[in-house]
Design a protein around this motif. Structure first.
Motif, short mmCIF file in Angstrom:
data_model
loop_
_atom_site.label_atom_id
_atom_site.label_comp_id
_atom_site.label_asym_id
_atom_site.label_seq_id
_atom_site.Cartn_x
_atom_site.Cartn_y
_atom_site.Cartn_z
N HIS A 1 0.80 -1.23 0.00
CA HIS A 1 0.00 0.00 0.00
C HIS A 1 0.83 1.28 0.00
CE1 HIS A 1 -3.24 -2.77 0.62
NE2 HIS A 1 -2.75 -3.15 1.78
N LEU A 2 2.11 1.21 -0.32
CA LEU A 2 2.93 2.41 -0.41
C LEU A 2 3.06 2.82 -1.87
CD1 LEU A 2 5.87 1.64 2.05
CD2 LEU A 2 3.93 3.15 2.45
N ARG A 3 3.20 4.12 -2.09
CA ARG A 3 3.50 4.59 -3.44
C ARG A 3 4.94 4.19 -3.75
NH1 ARG A 3 2.57 10.60 -2.55
NH2 ARG A 3 4.74 10.31 -3.00
N ALA A 4 5.26 4.07 -5.02
CA ALA A 4 6.57 3.59 -5.44
C ALA A 4 7.69 4.47 -4.89
CB ALA A 4 6.65 3.52 -6.96
N ALA A 5 7.55 5.78 -4.95
CA ALA A 5 8.61 6.67 -4.47
C ALA A 5 8.82 6.51 -2.97
CB ALA A 5 8.27 8.12 -4.80
N ASP A 6 7.71 6.41 -2.22
CA ASP A 6 7.82 6.22 -0.77
C ASP A 6 8.42 4.87 -0.44
OD1 ASP A 6 6.61 8.70 -0.46
OD2 ASP A 6 4.60 7.85 -0.20
N ALA A 7 7.99 3.84 -1.18
CA ALA A 7 8.50 2.49 -0.95
C ALA A 7 10.00 2.42 -1.23
CB ALA A 7 7.75 1.49 -1.82
N GLU A 8 10.45 3.09 -2.28
CA GLU A 8 11.88 3.05 -2.62
C GLU A 8 12.71 3.72 -1.52
OE1 GLU A 8 14.95 4.10 -6.26
OE2 GLU A 8 12.83 4.62 -6.46
N ALA B 1 19.53 -2.18 8.36
CA ALA B 1 19.77 -3.61 8.57
C ALA B 1 21.27 -3.91 8.52
CB ALA B 1 19.02 -4.43 7.52
N ARG B 2 21.94 -3.29 7.58
CA ARG B 2 23.38 -3.52 7.47
C ARG B 2 24.12 -2.95 8.68
NH1 ARG B 2 25.91 -0.63 3.26
NH2 ARG B 2 27.80 -0.28 4.39
N ARG B 3 23.74 -1.74 9.10
CA ARG B 3 24.37 -1.14 10.28
C ARG B 3 24.07 -1.95 11.54
NH1 ARG B 3 22.44 3.64 8.09
NH2 ARG B 3 20.74 3.63 9.57
N GLY B 4 22.88 -2.54 11.60
CA GLY B 4 22.48 -3.34 12.77
C GLY B 4 22.96 -4.77 12.70
N HIS B 5 23.78 -5.10 11.72
CA HIS B 5 24.33 -6.45 11.56
C HIS B 5 23.22 -7.49 11.43
CE1 HIS B 5 28.27 -4.79 12.26
NE2 HIS B 5 27.81 -4.22 13.36
N HIS B 6 22.25 -7.19 10.57
CA HIS B 6 21.18 -8.13 10.24
C HIS B 6 21.42 -8.61 8.82
CE1 HIS B 6 18.57 -5.69 13.22
NE2 HIS B 6 19.33 -6.55 13.84
N PRO B 7 22.18 -9.70 8.66
CA PRO B 7 22.56 -10.12 7.31
C PRO B 7 21.42 -10.71 6.48
CG PRO B 7 23.37 -11.68 8.93
CD PRO B 7 22.78 -10.54 9.69
N CYS B 8 20.36 -11.16 7.10
CA CYS B 8 19.26 -11.74 6.32
C CYS B 8 17.95 -11.05 6.71
CB CYS B 8 19.16 -13.24 6.57
SG CYS B 8 17.99 -14.05 5.46
N VAL B 9 17.30 -10.46 5.71
CA VAL B 9 16.05 -9.73 5.95
C VAL B 9 14.99 -10.17 4.94
CG1 VAL B 9 17.20 -7.71 6.94
CG2 VAL B 9 16.78 -7.79 4.49
N ARG B 10 13.74 -9.90 5.29
CA ARG B 10 12.63 -10.21 4.38
C ARG B 10 11.95 -8.90 4.01
NH1 ARG B 10 9.54 -14.73 6.36
NH2 ARG B 10 9.17 -13.43 8.17
N ILE B 11 11.66 -8.78 2.73
CA ILE B 11 10.93 -7.62 2.21
C ILE B 11 9.62 -8.13 1.63
CG2 ILE B 11 10.96 -5.72 0.57
CD1 ILE B 11 14.08 -6.00 0.65
N VAL B 12 8.53 -7.68 2.19
CA VAL B 12 7.21 -8.06 1.69
C VAL B 12 6.76 -6.95 0.73
CG1 VAL B 12 4.82 -8.60 2.32
CG2 VAL B 12 6.70 -9.26 3.85
N HIS B 13 6.61 -7.31 -0.53
CA HIS B 13 6.23 -6.33 -1.54
C HIS B 13 4.86 -6.62 -2.13
CE1 HIS B 13 7.41 -9.51 -4.27
NE2 HIS B 13 8.63 -9.50 -3.74
N GLY B 14 4.31 -7.78 -1.84
CA GLY B 14 3.03 -8.17 -2.41
C GLY B 14 3.22 -8.72 -3.82
N LYS B 15 2.15 -9.27 -4.36
CA LYS B 15 2.23 -9.87 -5.69
C LYS B 15 1.85 -8.90 -6.79
CE LYS B 15 1.54 -14.48 -3.92
NZ LYS B 15 0.83 -15.74 -4.02
N GLY B 16 1.30 -7.77 -6.41
CA GLY B 16 0.93 -6.78 -7.41
C GLY B 16 -0.34 -7.12 -8.16
N LEU B 17 -1.23 -7.85 -7.53
CA LEU B 17 -2.46 -8.27 -8.20
C LEU B 17 -3.39 -7.09 -8.48
CD1 LEU B 17 -3.17 -11.56 -6.22
CD2 LEU B 17 -2.08 -11.30 -8.46
N ARG B 18 -3.30 -6.02 -7.69
CA ARG B 18 -4.14 -4.85 -7.90
C ARG B 18 -3.46 -3.78 -8.74
NH1 ARG B 18 -6.17 -5.92 -2.15
NH2 ARG B 18 -4.02 -5.53 -1.67
N SER B 19 -2.22 -4.04 -9.14
CA SER B 19 -1.50 -3.07 -9.98
C SER B 19 -2.00 -3.19 -11.42
CB SER B 19 0.00 -3.35 -9.98
OG SER B 19 0.53 -3.20 -8.70
N GLU B 20 -2.02 -2.06 -12.09
CA GLU B 20 -2.39 -2.09 -13.51
C GLU B 20 -1.15 -2.52 -14.29
OE1 GLU B 20 -4.19 1.46 -14.95
OE2 GLU B 20 -5.38 1.70 -13.14
#
Length: 179
Positions: A101-108, A118-137
């Motif tokens: 539900h974020l606009r592309a510019a805000d999401a970026e 994450a890198r500064r906090g020494h978190h080498p593995c992270v998950r990014i939930v972006h959705g499948k884009g089913l509502r995108s044109e």
């Protein structure tokens, strides 16, 4: 050869004290503490970000992803075993961000901040939930954005769409270089 300082007789010392009179000690002000210098600037990170921005503006539009497409990238030189483990979701996820539900510019902007933190906090593995884009044109906007940003970052070792139990093609697992 070192010269010996001349010895002063007690009479000369007394004569000197009489000539100058009473003296009082002048207390010196303590020196101001040194002002700390500016924090170090991660030049390589800034250069990578600028290069990624230039590349993203030149990205061809015909590379659009489909909602069911799986994301996958492995930096050359990374052991295949590490990449397979990432794709199977065998690494512990230390942090996660949801870009739904974020606009592309805000999401970026948020994605870049998240990866830097994450890198500064020494978190080498992270998950990014972006959705499948089913509502995108047309093509999924956030999924394509995440793919593009991750491919252009110098601190991303590998990324792959998450296994079904961790979000499937609507999420991506990212392995970051901690240096």
């Amino acid at each position: 050869m070192k010269r010996k300082p001349p010895t002063i007789s007690p009479e000369d010392s007394e004569l000197f004290r009489d000539a100058i009179g009473d003296v009082r000690r002048i207390e010196a002000e303590p020196a101001a503490p040194a002002r700390p210098g500016p924090p170090p600037e991660p030049r390589r990170l800034r250069i990578d970000e600028e290069e990624a921005l230039r590349e993203s503006r030149r990205a061809p539009a015909d590379l659009a992803l489909d909602a069911a497409d799986l994301l996958s990238y492995c930096r050359p030189g990374l052991p295949e075993r590490v990449f397979r483990q990432l794709k199977r979701g065998e690494y512990s996820i230390q942090d996660e961000i949801d870009l739904h539900h974020l606009r592309a510019a805000d999401a970026e902007a948020l994605l870049k901040q998240f990866l830097n933190a994450a890198r500064r906090g020494h978190h080498p593995c992270v998950r990014i939930v972006h959705g499948k884009g089913l509502r995108s044109e047309g093509a999924p906007v956030l999924k394509s954005l995440v793919d593009r940003v991750l491919r252009h970052r110098g601190d991303v070792l590998a990324f792959a769409s998450a296994p079904l139990n961790q979000g499937g093609s609507g999420a991506v697992l990212v392995l970051l270089d901690e240096r």
